[in-house]
Enzyme design. Sequence first.
Site, short mmCIF file in Angstrom:
data_model
loop_
_atom_site.label_atom_id
_atom_site.label_comp_id
_atom_site.label_asym_id
_atom_site.label_seq_id
_atom_site.Cartn_x
_atom_site.Cartn_y
_atom_site.Cartn_z
N HIS A 1 6.59 -18.17 5.14
CA HIS A 1 6.03 -17.72 3.85
C HIS A 1 5.35 -18.89 3.13
O HIS A 1 4.29 -18.72 2.53
CB HIS A 1 7.14 -17.22 2.92
N GLY B 1 10.44 -11.90 -0.57
CA GLY B 1 11.40 -12.95 -0.92
C GLY B 1 12.17 -13.46 0.28
O GLY B 1 11.77 -13.25 1.42
N GLN C 1 0.94 -4.65 10.77
CA GLN C 1 0.80 -4.58 9.31
C GLN C 1 -0.51 -5.22 8.87
O GLN C 1 -1.25 -4.67 8.03
CB GLN C 1 1.99 -5.30 8.65
O1 PAF Z 1 5.42 -8.42 5.04
C1 PAF Z 1 6.12 -8.21 4.03
O2 PAF Z 1 6.91 -9.03 3.58
C2 PAF Z 1 5.99 -6.86 3.31
O3 PAF Z 1 5.77 -5.84 4.21
C3 PAF Z 1 4.93 -6.87 2.21
C4 PAF Z 1 3.54 -7.11 2.77
C5 PAF Z 1 5.25 -7.94 1.18
C6 PAF Z 1 4.90 -5.52 1.50
O4 PAF Z 1 6.13 -5.22 0.91
#
Ligand code: PAF
Length: 284
Positions: A37, A31, A155
């Site tokens: 995003h 969020g 990540q």
């Molecule tokens: O990158 C993010 O915002 C978070 O690490 C994710 C991938 C939504 C996991 O909570």
Amino acid sequence: MLAVESIVDLRREIALLRRQGKRIAFVPTMGNLHAGHLKLAQIARQHADAVVASIYVNPLQFGPKEDLAAYPRTPEQDKKGLEAEKTDILFMPTDAEMYPRGLDVMTKVEVPALGDILCGQFRPGHFRGVTTVVNRLFNLVQPDVAVFGKKDYQQLMLIKLMVADLGLPIEIVGVDTVREADGLAMSSRNNYLSPAERQTAPKLYATLGRLRDRILKEGAVRPGMEADTARELETAGFRPDYISIRRAADLAEAGPQDKALVILAAAWLGRTRLIDNLEVSVQI
Ligand code: PAF
């Protein structure tokens, strides 16, 4: 856009999309959505007929002294942004829905080694929290494709490994970092910066750019380059956790023979931890 909170409702809507033969793309988020995003949602749309996004501030990826309680939550604004990107379903689960047996006892998913270096070294347990929640979200949404930002480079690599290790039939797409006009990588945590820190923050990316230029000029990674850059960051007012030149393919430490590189950095400005990275391709 349909916003759902329960797994039962999510599964019903996903089943409906499947019956219509739709290919589904998934954009997991925590969020407080910004243009970075929303770009993920746009790219997701290019890869599928239907886009599912999630908003869940995952407690499992925050350390005991981190900013879980303070993490910015702006659900109404987020809904508007996702709606404008023509997102089909927004999944906003509660903690009870995501971790019904409790954080401590639920099954965890961990990618060792790669999860323990760089940010993993400074945030123990963080990536275990990320891979655990992303795996659960993948199982709930069952997307064909999932989209992640390259700003969280480590990540992204961990999720690709997890998907391969667990044999999940999901294509993982990485999307270039979206930056402010002055170069600062967009991040929800930029909201924490004081006006003075916000002025300094773009120097992180600028410093990485100078290191890239030096690597390209010398034609290779040389000893001492990272230490010089760490000193530059300190002079600019940062407290670096790390600045590291790695092989882009596997994040192993890079040597003079490596050509496809990524520079990764995490550095504090006051109480805000910023991360950024820059891919570098050395010509032979
Ligand atoms: O990158 C993010 O915002 C978070 O690490 C994710 C991938 C939504 C996991 O909570």
